[in-house]
Design a protein around this motif. Sequence first.
Motif, short mmCIF file in Angstrom:
data_model
loop_
_atom_site.label_atom_id
_atom_site.label_comp_id
_atom_site.label_asym_id
_atom_site.label_seq_id
_atom_site.Cartn_x
_atom_site.Cartn_y
_atom_site.Cartn_z
N MET A 96 -4.08 35.48 -9.55
CA MET A 96 -4.97 34.92 -8.54
C MET A 96 -5.22 35.56 -7.53
N LEU A 97 -4.28 36.04 -6.92
CA LEU A 97 -4.25 36.82 -5.67
C LEU A 97 -5.41 37.96 -5.88
N GLU A 98 -5.19 38.87 -7.07
CA GLU A 98 -6.23 39.71 -7.32
C GLU A 98 -7.44 39.46 -7.50
N LYS A 99 -7.75 38.15 -8.15
CA LYS A 99 -8.96 37.93 -8.24
C LYS A 99 -9.68 37.72 -6.68
N VAL A 100 -8.78 36.96 -6.01
CA VAL A 100 -9.34 36.60 -4.53
C VAL A 100 -9.69 37.81 -3.83
N LEU A 101 -8.73 38.71 -3.91
CA LEU A 101 -8.67 39.78 -3.35
C LEU A 101 -9.94 41.01 -3.67
N ILE A 102 -10.24 41.27 -4.72
CA ILE A 102 -11.50 41.87 -5.41
C ILE A 102 -12.69 41.20 -4.96
N SER A 103 -12.59 39.84 -5.11
CA SER A 103 -13.94 38.92 -5.07
C SER A 103 -14.22 39.37 -3.52
N ARG A 104 -13.37 39.30 -2.47
CA ARG A 104 -13.69 39.20 -0.97
C ARG A 104 -14.24 40.75 -0.86
N ILE A 105 -13.49 41.82 -1.40
CA ILE A 105 -13.84 42.90 -1.25
C ILE A 105 -15.22 43.34 -1.66
N MET A 106 -15.69 42.84 -2.87
CA MET A 106 -16.89 43.07 -3.52
C MET A 106 -18.18 42.47 -2.83
N LYS A 134 -1.23 56.35 -9.71
CA LYS A 134 -2.80 56.35 -9.93
C LYS A 134 -3.13 55.34 -11.05
N GLY A 135 -4.18 54.94 -11.33
CA GLY A 135 -4.80 54.07 -12.59
C GLY A 135 -4.98 52.56 -11.93
N CYS A 136 -5.87 52.36 -12.63
CA CYS A 136 -6.39 50.79 -12.48
C CYS A 136 -5.88 49.93 -13.58
N PRO A 137 -4.99 49.23 -13.63
CA PRO A 137 -4.40 48.29 -14.54
C PRO A 137 -5.29 47.89 -15.53
N GLN A 138 -5.20 48.19 -16.96
CA GLN A 138 -5.84 47.92 -17.81
C GLN A 138 -5.94 46.43 -18.00
N GLY A 139 -7.15 45.75 -17.99
CA GLY A 139 -7.41 44.40 -18.17
C GLY A 139 -7.03 43.48 -16.88
N SER A 140 -7.06 44.18 -15.81
CA SER A 140 -6.45 43.45 -14.46
C SER A 140 -7.86 43.02 -13.89
N ALA A 141 -7.81 42.00 -13.18
CA ALA A 141 -9.01 41.28 -12.59
C ALA A 141 -9.81 42.42 -11.40
N SER A 142 -8.80 43.31 -11.00
CA SER A 142 -9.21 44.08 -9.83
C SER A 142 -9.67 45.61 -10.20
N GLY A 143 -9.19 45.86 -11.62
CA GLY A 143 -9.63 47.27 -12.07
C GLY A 143 -10.95 47.61 -11.92
#
Length: 267
Positions: A1-11, A114-123
């Motif tokens: 949930m935190l990832e989704k909120v974080l990347i949504s605010r950034i985007m 390094k690496g964007c976690p596969q399947g993550s909301a923020s990747g």
Amino acid sequence: MLEKVLISRIMYHVYSKNLMNKNQYGFTPQTSIVDAVMALKDYVQSSIDDGQYVAAISLDVKGAFDAAWWPGILASLRQLRCPGNLYKLCGSYFKDRTAFLTMNKGMTQRHISKGCPQGSASGPGFWNILYKSLLNLEYRQTTKVIAYADDLMVLIKGSNQVEVENYANIETQKITNWGRNNKMSFNDQKSKVMIITKKKPKNRRDIKIFLNNKKIQQADTIKYLGITSDRRFTFNQHTDKITGKSLKIVHALSTSAKINWGLRQAF
């Protein structure tokens, strides 16, 4: 949930201020593979209609999402003037991450950087932020770079093959330097180049374009986003392939349908 909120605010920050590169069609609102393919088609078609040569260079990133370097992502966030609270949260998100591997009742761990976690909301969002700096390099006016996620196509046009070759090597050197600065490399074995033109050269020769100081393989056909084109920018091979697959399906269906297949007699 935190990832989704974080990347949504950034985007929201980057899109509301129109900070992302328009040539990134992957993981981008209201764009699709069709938009990327049409951008490629429009550029190439208009160039060859004007009697130009076009070098189409398909570049393959080694490791793709797994190769995304975190300091590079953070540097891109600074360039985008990411709000301080979101930037600090990203720094914490990337800090002290470890990967675990368990085999035969044994476990090993390794610190990763390094690496964007596969399947993550923020990747996907972090990848586009990192890749933006590649798309924003100071390319020549005769160059167009198209990306769909990590799939990169570089198009360079010129009045003749020698001119295209010189321009292309200048651009690939910029891309090589970007990869070196961001701890990312392009696979010279999987990358390909194809010269597209309507002209019939009298003395056809191989084009020498280098990536990582190695010559890129020249091809008579090139595949990008699932569509194959040839040196005259026709799609005959792609059409033949799709037709062949369709015929196999039709034959399989006809075999299954047996006597119920086809037109029936009216009497």
